[in-house]
Design a protein around this motif. Structure first.
Motif, short mmCIF file in Angstrom:
data_model
loop_
_atom_site.label_atom_id
_atom_site.label_comp_id
_atom_site.label_asym_id
_atom_site.label_seq_id
_atom_site.Cartn_x
_atom_site.Cartn_y
_atom_site.Cartn_z
N THR A 1 30.27 7.50 0.41
CA THR A 1 31.21 6.98 -0.58
C THR A 1 30.82 7.34 -2.00
O THR A 1 29.68 7.13 -2.42
CB THR A 1 31.29 5.43 -0.48
OG1 THR A 1 31.54 5.06 0.87
CG2 THR A 1 32.40 4.89 -1.37
N ASN B 1 35.11 -0.62 -9.94
CA ASN B 1 36.02 -0.11 -8.92
C ASN B 1 35.79 -0.82 -7.59
O ASN B 1 36.75 -1.25 -6.92
CB ASN B 1 35.83 1.40 -8.76
CG ASN B 1 36.78 2.02 -7.77
OD1 ASN B 1 37.96 1.66 -7.70
ND2 ASN B 1 36.29 2.96 -6.99
N ASP C 1 35.45 7.20 -6.99
CA ASP C 1 36.69 7.72 -6.40
C ASP C 1 37.49 6.54 -5.85
O ASP C 1 37.12 5.95 -4.83
CB ASP C 1 36.35 8.70 -5.28
CG ASP C 1 37.59 9.35 -4.67
OD1 ASP C 1 38.64 8.68 -4.55
OD2 ASP C 1 37.51 10.54 -4.28
N PRO C 2 38.59 6.16 -6.49
CA PRO C 2 39.32 4.96 -6.07
C PRO C 2 39.90 5.04 -4.66
O PRO C 2 39.84 4.06 -3.91
CB PRO C 2 40.43 4.81 -7.12
CG PRO C 2 40.53 6.13 -7.80
CD PRO C 2 39.17 6.76 -7.71
N GLU C 3 40.43 6.20 -4.28
CA GLU C 3 41.03 6.33 -2.95
C GLU C 3 39.97 6.28 -1.85
O GLU C 3 40.11 5.56 -0.86
CB GLU C 3 41.83 7.63 -2.83
CG GLU C 3 43.12 7.65 -3.64
CD GLU C 3 42.91 7.91 -5.11
OE1 GLU C 3 41.81 8.43 -5.48
OE2 GLU C 3 43.81 7.58 -5.91
N GLU C 4 38.89 7.04 -2.03
CA GLU C 4 37.82 7.06 -1.03
C GLU C 4 37.19 5.68 -0.90
O GLU C 4 36.91 5.22 0.22
CB GLU C 4 36.77 8.09 -1.40
CG GLU C 4 35.63 8.21 -0.39
CD GLU C 4 34.64 9.30 -0.76
OE1 GLU C 4 34.78 10.42 -0.25
OE2 GLU C 4 33.73 9.02 -1.58
N THR C 5 36.96 5.03 -2.02
CA THR C 5 36.33 3.70 -1.99
C THR C 5 37.22 2.70 -1.28
O THR C 5 36.74 1.91 -0.45
CB THR C 5 36.03 3.22 -3.42
OG1 THR C 5 35.18 4.16 -4.07
CG2 THR C 5 35.32 1.86 -3.40
N GLU C 6 38.50 2.73 -1.56
CA GLU C 6 39.42 1.79 -0.90
C GLU C 6 39.48 2.03 0.60
O GLU C 6 39.46 1.08 1.40
CB GLU C 6 40.81 1.90 -1.51
CG GLU C 6 41.79 0.87 -0.97
CD GLU C 6 43.09 0.82 -1.75
OE1 GLU C 6 43.81 -0.19 -1.63
OE2 GLU C 6 43.38 1.78 -2.50
N GLN C 7 39.55 3.29 1.01
CA GLN C 7 39.59 3.63 2.43
C GLN C 7 38.32 3.16 3.14
O GLN C 7 38.37 2.59 4.24
CB GLN C 7 39.77 5.13 2.61
CG GLN C 7 41.15 5.66 2.22
CD GLN C 7 41.21 7.18 2.19
OE1 GLN C 7 40.26 7.86 2.55
NE2 GLN C 7 42.34 7.71 1.76
N ASN C 8 37.17 3.38 2.52
CA ASN C 8 35.91 3.01 3.15
C ASN C 8 35.69 1.50 3.16
O ASN C 8 35.10 0.96 4.11
CB ASN C 8 34.74 3.72 2.47
CG ASN C 8 34.65 5.19 2.84
OD1 ASN C 8 35.34 5.64 3.76
ND2 ASN C 8 33.83 5.94 2.14
N LEU D 1 38.47 -3.83 -5.70
CA LEU D 1 38.99 -3.61 -4.36
C LEU D 1 38.43 -4.62 -3.36
O LEU D 1 39.16 -5.16 -2.52
CB LEU D 1 38.66 -2.18 -3.91
CG LEU D 1 39.31 -1.07 -4.73
CD1 LEU D 1 38.68 0.28 -4.41
CD2 LEU D 1 40.82 -1.03 -4.50
#
Length: 255
Positions: free
Chosen positions: A58, A120, A62-69, A124
């Motif tokens: 992670t 970030n 990176d907002p998208e990667e962090t949210e997905q993980n 989340l």
């Protein structure tokens, strides 16, 4: 919160303070998702600790990667009630050196990782935590962030690092106040000189010189001592909205 109930995400969890924290969580009967960029160290730690730990590569900026993980880790653990933010960098540099002004991107990178990356993850994770069932005391989650004594006594060459860690310290209270209605506590730890990979390149004599600057005990701190404090914060429901120094009473000099 009971330490055996912990379902934690630990950023920077593959080494140093984060690694010690992950180890402590698992040894206490909880579960931990290791968020880190270092795949080799992250995978090795997860394999060493067994079924209670898992690695998620992670980039916290990176907002998208962090949210997905975060979502994946929450699903894997069957919940999420604890976040410990240890991810950070300490790139030093004078504002004006013999090479001229500090490149602005160097300053921005330190703030992006240490401050924006921490925020970030918080924003989340807190959204997920607010969906938790409150425990008997109304608690739904705990967030522990890593500041630094440099937030208060930054040395020459630490303008970027101090600014980033000062931001982490400064947002502790407003976050705790905002999340109070949701039963989420927010704390920060400000470590002093801790023997982490940041000091690996130093010779023993240099480490000893640094250690002599600590009033007591006259040594560098140990990552497991940070992890011990994290555990106490998790277990003590009255700790909220505060920055705790973990430094052996050191007060950093200008250089």
């Amino acid at each position: 919160m009971n330490k055996a109930q912990v379902k934690a995400i630990v950023t920077g969890g593959a080494s140093g303070l984060g690694k010690a924290t992950v180890q402590n969580v698992i040894q206490s009967g909880g579960m931990a998702a290791i968020f880190d960029l270092n795949e080799e160290k992250g995978e090795a730690l997860a394999a060493e600790l067994g079924k209670g730990a898992a690695f998620f590569r992670t980039d916290v900026t990176d907002p998208e990667e962090t949210e997905q993980n975060l979502a994946a880790a929450r699903h894997w653990m069957g919940g999420l009630n604890t976040v410990i933010n240890c991810a950070g960098i300490g790139t030093p540099g004078k504002v004006v050196s013999k090479n001229g002004p500090l490149p602005l991107e160097q300053f921005e990178k330190v703030l992006k990782v240490n401050l924006t990356g921490t925020f970030n993850v918080i924003r989340l994770a807190a959204a997920f935590m607010q969906q938790n069932e409150p425990d008997a005391q109304g608690e739904q989650g705990v967030i522990v962030n890593t500041a630094s004594v440099a937030a208060f006594e930054g040395q020459i060459g630490q303008a970027a690092y101090s600014a980033s860690k000062g931001g982490v310290a400064a947002m502790t209270l407003p976050l705790a106040r905002e999340f109070a209605s949701a039963g989420i506590r927010v704390m920060a730890i400000a470590p002093g000189l801790i023997d982490t990979p940041m000091f690996e390149g130093l010779p023993a004599a240099a480490k000893e010189t640094l250690a002599q600057g600590v009033p007591f005990p006259k040594r560098l701190g140990r990552p497991e001592e940070y992890a011990m404090l994290v555990q106490h914060i998790i277990e003590n429901p009255l700790l909220n909205g505060e920055v705790i120094r973990l430094d052996g009473a050191i007060r950093m000099q200008p250089k």
